[in-house]
Write an enzyme that holds these catalytic residues in place. Structure first.
Site, PDB file in Angstrom:
ATOM      1  N   ARG A  32      23.981  54.734   2.525  1.00 57.69           N
ATOM      2  CA  ARG A  32      24.104  55.370   3.845  1.00 57.69           C
ATOM      3  C   ARG A  32      25.422  56.487   4.033  1.00 57.69           C
ATOM      4  NH1 ARG A  32      25.399  51.140   7.488  1.00 57.69           N
ATOM      5  NH2 ARG A  32      25.054  49.464   6.690  1.00 57.69           N
TER       6      ARG A  32
ATOM      7  N   ASP B  84      29.056  43.421  -4.568  1.00 61.58           N
ATOM      8  CA  ASP B  84      29.190  43.213  -2.719  1.00 61.58           C
ATOM      9  C   ASP B  84      30.705  43.173  -3.149  1.00 61.58           C
ATOM     10  OD1 ASP B  84      30.244  42.215  -0.912  1.00 61.58           O
ATOM     11  OD2 ASP B  84      28.053  40.361  -0.497  1.00 61.58           O
TER      12      ASP B  84
ATOM     13  N   ALA C  20      33.185  51.784   1.765  1.00 61.45           N
ATOM     14  CA  ALA C  20      32.252  50.096   1.961  1.00 61.45           C
ATOM     15  C   ALA C  20      33.079  49.924   2.476  1.00 61.45           C
ATOM     16  CB  ALA C  20      32.065  49.429   1.504  1.00 61.45           C
TER      17      ALA C  20
ATOM     18  N   TYR D 143      39.750  46.035  13.240  1.00 62.53           N
ATOM     19  CA  TYR D 143      39.592  47.367  12.743  1.00 62.53           C
ATOM     20  C   TYR D 143      41.063  48.808  12.373  1.00 62.53           C
ATOM     21  CZ  TYR D 143      37.173  51.659  11.271  1.00 62.53           C
ATOM     22  OH  TYR D 143      36.337  52.638  10.366  1.00 62.53           O
TER      23      TYR D 143
HETATM   24  P1  NDP Z   1      28.165  52.554   7.675  1.00 65.30           P
HETATM   25  O1  NDP Z   1      27.511  51.809   8.501  1.00 65.30           O
HETATM   26  O2  NDP Z   1      27.190  53.955   7.502  1.00 65.30           O
HETATM   27  O3  NDP Z   1      28.111  52.379   5.912  1.00 65.30           O
HETATM   28  C1  NDP Z   1      28.412  51.475   5.455  1.00 65.30           C
HETATM   29  C2  NDP Z   1      28.532  50.846   4.146  1.00 65.30           C
HETATM   30  O4  NDP Z   1      29.800  50.131   3.963  1.00 65.30           O
HETATM   31  C3  NDP Z   1      26.746  50.368   3.753  1.00 65.30           C
HETATM   32  O5  NDP Z   1      26.197  51.637   2.864  1.00 65.30           O
HETATM   33  C4  NDP Z   1      27.059  49.684   3.460  1.00 65.30           C
HETATM   34  O6  NDP Z   1      26.198  48.202   2.791  1.00 65.30           O
HETATM   35  C5  NDP Z   1      28.834  48.637   2.816  1.00 65.30           C
HETATM   36  N1  NDP Z   1      28.813  48.133   3.421  1.00 65.30           N
HETATM   37  C6  NDP Z   1      29.777  47.431   3.931  1.00 65.30           C
HETATM   38  N2  NDP Z   1      29.741  45.247   3.737  1.00 65.30           N
HETATM   39  C7  NDP Z   1      29.909  45.635   2.511  1.00 65.30           C
HETATM   40  C8  NDP Z   1      30.012  44.850   0.805  1.00 65.30           C
HETATM   41  N3  NDP Z   1      31.096  43.499   1.585  1.00 65.30           N
HETATM   42  N4  NDP Z   1      29.705  45.456  -0.157  1.00 65.30           N
HETATM   43  C9  NDP Z   1      28.858  46.463  -0.425  1.00 65.30           C
HETATM   44  N5  NDP Z   1      28.814  47.399  -0.014  1.00 65.30           N
HETATM   45  C10 NDP Z   1      29.061  46.922   1.707  1.00 65.30           C
HETATM   46  O7  NDP Z   1      29.336  53.839   7.679  1.00 65.30           O
HETATM   47  P2  NDP Z   1      30.401  54.826   7.295  1.00 65.30           P
HETATM   48  O8  NDP Z   1      28.836  55.677   6.324  1.00 65.30           O
HETATM   49  O9  NDP Z   1      29.900  55.643   8.694  1.00 65.30           O
HETATM   50  O10 NDP Z   1      31.289  54.373   6.670  1.00 65.30           O
HETATM   51  C11 NDP Z   1      32.283  54.614   5.595  1.00 65.30           C
HETATM   52  C12 NDP Z   1      33.517  54.271   5.511  1.00 65.30           C
HETATM   53  O11 NDP Z   1      34.490  55.596   6.815  1.00 65.30           O
HETATM   54  C13 NDP Z   1      34.030  52.804   6.567  1.00 65.30           C
HETATM   55  O12 NDP Z   1      34.905  52.140   5.225  1.00 65.30           O
HETATM   56  C14 NDP Z   1      34.282  53.470   7.648  1.00 65.30           C
HETATM   57  O13 NDP Z   1      35.418  52.324   7.989  1.00 65.30           O
HETATM   58  C15 NDP Z   1      34.647  54.500   7.661  1.00 65.30           C
HETATM   59  N6  NDP Z   1      34.794  55.474   8.697  1.00 65.30           N
HETATM   60  C16 NDP Z   1      33.629  56.369   9.333  1.00 65.30           C
HETATM   61  C17 NDP Z   1      33.796  56.376  10.773  1.00 65.30           C
HETATM   62  C18 NDP Z   1      33.069  56.951  11.293  1.00 65.30           C
HETATM   63  O14 NDP Z   1      33.292  58.066  12.527  1.00 65.30           O
HETATM   64  N7  NDP Z   1      31.856  56.719  10.844  1.00 65.30           N
HETATM   65  C19 NDP Z   1      35.307  57.644  11.235  1.00 65.30           C
HETATM   66  C20 NDP Z   1      36.596  56.999  10.557  1.00 65.30           C
HETATM   67  C21 NDP Z   1      36.582  55.734   9.146  1.00 65.30           C
HETATM   68  P3  NDP Z   1      24.898  48.396   3.226  1.00 65.30           P
HETATM   69  O15 NDP Z   1      23.614  48.767   3.274  1.00 65.30           O
HETATM   70  O16 NDP Z   1      25.175  46.737   2.390  1.00 65.30           O
HETATM   71  O17 NDP Z   1      24.740  47.492   4.831  1.00 65.30           O
END
Ligand code: NDP
Length: 252
Positions: A17, A64, A92, A156
């Site tokens: 996502r 993971d 992730a 974070y």
């Molecule tokens: P989301 O919460 O929408 O998505 C996070 C994704 O990371 C999901 O696909 C989740 O998978 C996956 N994930 C979490 N933990 C693990 C794990 N242990 N192994 C594999 N997959 C994992 O976040 P965003 O799309 O918003 O964020 C993506 C990246 O961008 C992150 O690193 C975030 O810190 C960074 N970011 C986001 C910002 C924002 O405003 N949105 C701003 C700046 C940076 P699952 O479906 O299994 O939970």
């Protein structure tokens, strides 16, 4: 010997996502084979309207990032796609917050375990494949919070500063292997991670004044930029952090 006529493969962690899904689809649109490295490999996001051609280049792979064996298996599977691994997007990540005077140390540790050690572990497991394939590109998704004081988000902020530091260190260490490492640092982007926050009326008003561009970004803004990094394949671009934040991070 890999078949060079096939598209090269790129692994995207957390492609289920948000920014990761948008990036995986963008890379598939641009002709790459994409290993969607998801905790639930069936969660490969392929929404309605994506052509069969593009969706056939999106392959779900269980991963993971907190589990080293799962990461190693996943990178091996990614390297088996197309003509082999050319890149990885460490997307992730998790974000949890709370007042720093009471924030649980186990939550701090969990944030570092996923965002920092998970990212490093994927880089490490990708290295032998990228080196054997003549080089490639690692894009780590950081955050503009790596350089600002995010109230209630010390863990974070620390984790994303570490992602930038890891990117610099690996860019230097692996340069001679033609492996380039970048930190792409988004500003606010509306995803599941931020929706509760960004959907509040007061927050929207605040951001209109706070972000010079006047609004949060979309996952596609980050995805298109990451796609361009792989398409341009600029051999001199490495080791740096590129902010995509509507100029929020430099605004007084
Ligand atoms: P989301 O919460 O929408 O998505 C996070 C994704 O990371 C999901 O696909 C989740 O998978 C996956 N994930 C979490 N933990 C693990 C794990 N242990 N192994 C594999 N997959 C994992 O976040 P965003 O799309 O918003 O964020 C993506 C990246 O961008 C992150 O690193 C975030 O810190 C960074 N970011 C986001 C910002 C924002 O405003 N949105 C701003 C700046 C940076 P699952 O479906 O299994 O939970």
């Amino acid at each position: 010997m890999k078949n060079q006529a096939l598209p090269t493969a790129i692994g995207v962690t957390g492609a289920s996502r948000g920014i990761g899904a948008a990036t995986a689809i963008e890379l598939a649109r641009r002709g790459f084979m994409v290993a969607c490295l998801n905790r639930n490999c069936l969660a490969t996001a392929c929404p309605e309207g994506i052509s069969g051609d593009v969706s056939s280049r999106l392959v779900g792979v269980q991963c993971d990032i907190r589990d080293e064996e799962s990461v190693q298996r996943a990178l091996q599977q990614a390297n088996n796609l197309g003509s082999g691994l050319f890149g990885v997007i460490n997307n992730a990540g998790i974000a949890s917050g709370g007042p720093s005077d009471t924030y649980a140390l186990k939550d701090f540790e969990e944030t570092l375990r996923t965002n920092v050690i998970g990212t490093f572990s994927v880089c490490q497991s990708a290295y032998p494949f990228l080196a054997a394939n003549g080089g490639g590109i690692i894009v780590n998704i950081g955050s503009f919070w790596d350089r600002i004081g995010g109230k209630r988000y010390a863990a974070y902020c620390a984790s994303k500063a570490a992602v930038a530091a890891i990117s610099r260190a690996l860019a230097v260490e692996w340069a001679k292997k033609n492996i380039r490492v970048l930190d792409v640092a988004p500003g606010y982007v509306r995803t599941e991670m931020t929706a509760d926050h960004l959907d509040q009326q007061a927050m929207q008003e605040h951001l209109k004044g706070r972000i010079p561009r006047g609004y949060p970004g979309e996952p596609g803004d980050i995805a298109r930029f990451v796609g361009s990094i792989f398409v341009e394949n600029n051999s001199y671009l490495t080791g740096t952090t590129i902010y995509i934040d509507g100029a929020q991070g430099i605004s007084p």
